[in-house]
Design a protein around this motif. Structure first.
Motif, short mmCIF file in Angstrom:
data_model
loop_
_atom_site.label_atom_id
_atom_site.label_comp_id
_atom_site.label_asym_id
_atom_site.label_seq_id
_atom_site.Cartn_x
_atom_site.Cartn_y
_atom_site.Cartn_z
N UNK A 275 0.83 -1.21 0.00
CA UNK A 275 0.00 0.00 0.00
C UNK A 275 0.86 1.26 0.00
N UNK A 276 2.00 1.20 0.69
CA UNK A 276 2.92 2.35 0.69
C UNK A 276 3.50 2.57 -0.70
N UNK A 277 3.86 1.49 -1.38
CA UNK A 277 4.39 1.59 -2.73
C UNK A 277 3.36 2.20 -3.67
N UNK A 278 2.12 1.74 -3.58
CA UNK A 278 1.06 2.28 -4.43
C UNK A 278 0.82 3.76 -4.13
N UNK A 279 0.85 4.12 -2.85
CA UNK A 279 0.64 5.52 -2.48
C UNK A 279 1.75 6.41 -3.01
N UNK A 280 3.00 5.94 -2.91
CA UNK A 280 4.11 6.71 -3.48
C UNK A 280 3.95 6.85 -4.99
#
Length: 339
Positions: A275-280
């Motif tokens: 989810x952090x990767x997608x948000x970035x």
């Protein structure tokens, strides 16, 4: 290779390895602008380590352009006006918003009008990428028609000439003759074509071997780039238009694509890391501008310490993500946030 003459429609579901590449790319871009947060470099080892870290960051811009090509080429665009309106709206509104903030910050810190104007047109700052995107998007419908018409053979034709020109540019030998004009094949426009080709080409080796080949290509080309920067920097004056950078971007793209095909991302796609990767990834365009504000602000609180550098670097990434993320939650402002 996938059928290049078949009109494909954009998929609604996210392609995780594109998100991974885009998240890596924005972090890479930030890497290029945080050198001054290191402490004093006192030895050859430290200089080479810092240079290697910096040169990893050079992969960011090519990866952004390669993803654009992978997503936007070989599509059906029946209304040219609508295509241009949609693409330009996605990049122009955020640019106007962020450039006002960037120029206001520079004015506050006392920079003169000439410097501020140069920042706007992309001379001493990262805003040059916006103007590159304008040129790419204007040319993209023509590239799209070319890809749809000539398929894989057309891609190979274009990339072969582009690669030859990049060889000449790498060693500052272009143009060879004043009237030998190959400018339509030159510059950044090759990266979207390359990205589309690498995203769709089916190689006749196993996925595992392709994954290893991509990683080895990345390491070797990075080593060459660092070496040339350290010993022969005059050979590669065009930092994003040279052979080592092309191989670095290609190696990373192939490596990540085949990691995905080998299902290596399955364990993280649905957890906090994924989810952090997608948000970035989603925030990456806004971060491209917001990190300019963050880096400039924190530079006045720079501890100039090797030990503190990881903390400063993590803070810059977090704050650069936080600004556009928060703005995207405010009604009527989201369109300007870059998300």
């Amino acid at each position: 290779m996938k059928n290049l003459n078949h009109d494909t429609k954009p998929k609604k579901e996210r392609i995780f390895y594109y998100d991974f590449l885009r998240a890596f790319a924005i972090i890479a871009v930030i890497i290029c602008h945080v050198d001054h947060f290191f402490g004093p470099l006192t030895g050859t080892t430290q200089i080479i380590a810092q240079m290697t870290f910096h040169d990893i960051g050079r992969i960011g811009v090519p990866i952004f352009l390669m993803i654009s090509g992978a997503l936007l080429l070989n599509r059906e665009y029946p209304d040219l006006g609508q295509f241009l309106k949609k693409r330009f709206a996605r990049i122009i509104y955020p640019f106007i918003f962020w450039i006002i903030l960037i120029l206001a910050q520079l004015t506050y810190y006392g920079y003169n009008q000439t410097f501020i104007w140069n920042v706007f047109i992309g001379e001493p700052s990262i805003t040059w990428y916006f103007w590159v995107l304008i040129g790419i998007y204007l040319f993209l419908p023509i590239l799209n028609s070319f890809v749809k018409e000539y398929g894989e053979n057309g891609l190979k034709y274009f990339l072969a000439i582009w690669f030859m020109i990049m060889v000449l540019k790498t060693f500052n030998s272009y143009p060879l003759w004043a009237n030998f004009d190959l400018s339509y094949f030159a510059g950044y426009v090759g990266y979207p074509i390359l990205g589309y080709y690498l995203a769709n080409k089916e190689f006749k080796v196993t996925d595992a071997k392709m994954c290893i080949a991509g990683f080895v290509t990345l390491l070797i080309s990075l080593g060459v780039f660092v070496y040339l920067n350290y010993y022969s920097s005059n050979l590669i004056s065009l930092i994003y238009q040279n052979i080592p950078i092309i191989f670095m971007g290609s190696g990373l793209f192939i490596f990540v694509r085949y990691l995905d095909k080998l299902n290596k991302f399955n364990s993280i796609k649905d957890n906090f890391v994924g989810k952090a990767i997608i948000s970035l990834s989603v925030c990456s365009y806004g971060m491209y501008f917001s990190h300019v504000l963050v880096v400039k602000f924190l530079s006045y609180y720079n501890p100039h310490s090797h030990l503190m550098f990881p903390v400063m670097f993590a803070s810059i990434i977090f704050l650069s993500w936080l600004l556009p993320y928060v703005l995207s939650k405010i009604p009527y402002v989201k369109i300007f946030s870059g998300l």
